[in-house]
Write a protein that holds these residues in place. Structure first.
Motif, PDB file in Angstrom:
ATOM      1  N   VAL A  10      29.722  -2.156  31.998  1.00  3.09           N
ATOM      2  CA  VAL A  10      31.057  -2.239  31.406  1.00  3.09           C
ATOM      3  C   VAL A  10      31.237  -3.628  30.803  1.00  3.09           C
ATOM      4  CG1 VAL A  10      33.525  -2.263  31.938  1.00  3.09           C
ATOM      5  CG2 VAL A  10      32.049  -0.524  32.952  1.00  3.09           C
ATOM      6  N   GLY A  11      31.711  -3.658  29.573  1.00  5.10           N
ATOM      7  CA  GLY A  11      31.919  -4.931  28.888  1.00  5.10           C
ATOM      8  C   GLY A  11      30.737  -5.357  28.036  1.00  5.10           C
ATOM      9  N   GLN A  12      29.638  -4.607  28.103  1.00  5.96           N
ATOM     10  CA  GLN A  12      28.443  -4.981  27.349  1.00  5.96           C
ATOM     11  C   GLN A  12      28.559  -4.587  25.878  1.00  5.96           C
ATOM     12  OE1 GLN A  12      24.804  -3.549  29.097  1.00  5.96           O
ATOM     13  NE2 GLN A  12      23.625  -5.105  28.048  1.00  5.96           N
ATOM     14  N   ILE A  13      28.080  -5.475  25.011  1.00  2.00           N
ATOM     15  CA  ILE A  13      28.075  -5.207  23.572  1.00  2.00           C
ATOM     16  C   ILE A  13      26.854  -4.363  23.238  1.00  2.00           C
ATOM     17  CG2 ILE A  13      28.038  -6.224  21.263  1.00  2.00           C
ATOM     18  CD1 ILE A  13      30.459  -7.256  22.639  1.00  2.00           C
ATOM     19  N   VAL A  14      27.072  -3.312  22.452  1.00  2.00           N
ATOM     20  CA  VAL A  14      25.969  -2.452  22.034  1.00  2.00           C
ATOM     21  C   VAL A  14      26.022  -2.252  20.523  1.00  2.00           C
ATOM     22  CG1 VAL A  14      25.825  -1.190  24.230  1.00  2.00           C
ATOM     23  CG2 VAL A  14      27.308  -0.327  22.422  1.00  2.00           C
ATOM     24  N   SER A  15      24.864  -1.939  19.975  1.00  2.00           N
ATOM     25  CA  SER A  15      24.773  -1.569  18.570  1.00  2.00           C
ATOM     26  C   SER A  15      24.412  -0.093  18.544  1.00  2.00           C
ATOM     27  CB  SER A  15      23.677  -2.394  17.893  1.00  2.00           C
ATOM     28  OG  SER A  15      23.445  -1.906  16.598  1.00  2.00           O
ATOM     29  N   ILE A  16      25.096   0.672  17.722  1.00  2.00           N
ATOM     30  CA  ILE A  16      24.849   2.108  17.652  1.00  2.00           C
ATOM     31  C   ILE A  16      23.658   2.341  16.735  1.00  2.00           C
ATOM     32  CG2 ILE A  16      25.857   4.339  17.027  1.00  2.00           C
ATOM     33  CD1 ILE A  16      28.643   2.866  17.472  1.00  2.00           C
ATOM     34  N   SER A  17      22.623   3.015  17.261  1.00  2.00           N
ATOM     35  CA  SER A  17      21.400   3.183  16.464  1.00  2.00           C
ATOM     36  C   SER A  17      21.241   4.583  15.887  1.00  2.00           C
ATOM     37  CB  SER A  17      20.171   2.813  17.309  1.00  2.00           C
ATOM     38  OG  SER A  17      20.131   3.585  18.478  1.00  2.00           O
ATOM     39  N   LYS A  18      22.006   5.546  16.384  1.00  2.00           N
ATOM     40  CA  LYS A  18      21.906   6.916  15.876  1.00  2.00           C
ATOM     41  C   LYS A  18      23.297   7.479  15.630  1.00  2.00           C
ATOM     42  CE  LYS A  18      17.428   8.396  16.753  1.00  2.00           C
ATOM     43  NZ  LYS A  18      16.803   7.158  17.020  1.00  2.00           N
ATOM     44  N   GLY A  19      23.376   8.384  14.652  1.00  2.00           N
ATOM     45  CA  GLY A  19      24.642   9.067  14.406  1.00  2.00           C
ATOM     46  C   GLY A  19      25.419   8.474  13.252  1.00  2.00           C
ATOM     47  N   ARG A  20      26.619   9.002  13.068  1.00  2.19           N
ATOM     48  CA  ARG A  20      27.467   8.611  11.944  1.00  2.19           C
ATOM     49  C   ARG A  20      27.827   7.126  11.981  1.00  2.19           C
ATOM     50  NH1 ARG A  20      32.937  11.811  11.478  1.00  2.19           N
ATOM     51  NH2 ARG A  20      32.013  12.394  13.419  1.00  2.19           N
ATOM     52  N   ASP A  21      27.927   6.559  13.185  1.00  6.37           N
ATOM     53  CA  ASP A  21      28.347   5.167  13.323  1.00  6.37           C
ATOM     54  C   ASP A  21      27.176   4.197  13.421  1.00  6.37           C
ATOM     55  OD1 ASP A  21      31.022   6.026  13.394  1.00  6.37           O
ATOM     56  OD2 ASP A  21      30.885   6.438  15.531  1.00  6.37           O
ATOM     57  N   ALA A  22      25.983   4.636  13.056  1.00  8.10           N
ATOM     58  CA  ALA A  22      24.783   3.784  13.168  1.00  8.10           C
ATOM     59  C   ALA A  22      25.006   2.453  12.468  1.00  8.10           C
ATOM     60  CB  ALA A  22      23.586   4.502  12.576  1.00  8.10           C
ATOM     61  N   GLY A  23      24.565   1.389  13.124  1.00  9.58           N
ATOM     62  CA  GLY A  23      24.685   0.054  12.557  1.00  9.58           C
ATOM     63  C   GLY A  23      25.954  -0.665  12.956  1.00  9.58           C
TER      64      GLY A  23
END
Length: 106
Positions: A10-23
């Motif tokens: 919880v609280g961790q920053i992530v980058s979305i790598s798959k799907g409509r929100d990738a990047g």
């Protein structure tokens, strides 16, 4: 940038790598099970309508927003403003590290 090997927190920053929100970047606001988490960014994905993501579709950074984490642990919620602020701070820290030529590892 270093990716963390452990499961998201919880609280961790992530980058979305798959799907409509990738990047796009977001913050983990809840762990559902060992495969899924809820993420929000305070803008497109508000706290009250988070996105359920498979953790295999996320790139986790070694960066945890203590403000978001403590807010979630204390009250079970966080404001969209705080999510946006935490992502902005992350971007500043990352850009600063990159400008200095350092590898960013949180």
């Amino acid at each position: 940038m270093k990716e963390s090997d452990s499961s998201p927190q919880v609280g961790q920053i992530v980058s979305i790598s798959k799907g409509r929100d990738a990047g796009q970047f977001a913050i983990v606001i809840q762990l559902l099970d060992d495969r899924f988490v809820l993420i929000a960014d305070g803008e497109k994905k508000k706290f009250d309508r988070p996105k359920k993501k498979n953790i295999q579709h996320l790139e986790c950074f070694n960066y945890i927003s203590q403000e978001v984490r403590s807010s979630m642990l204390e009250t079970g919620k966080v404001t969209n403003g705080k999510l946006r602020w935490a992502l902005g701070k992350f971007m500043e820290d990352v850009l600063e590290a990159l400008e200095k030529g350092d590898e960013f590892d949180g």
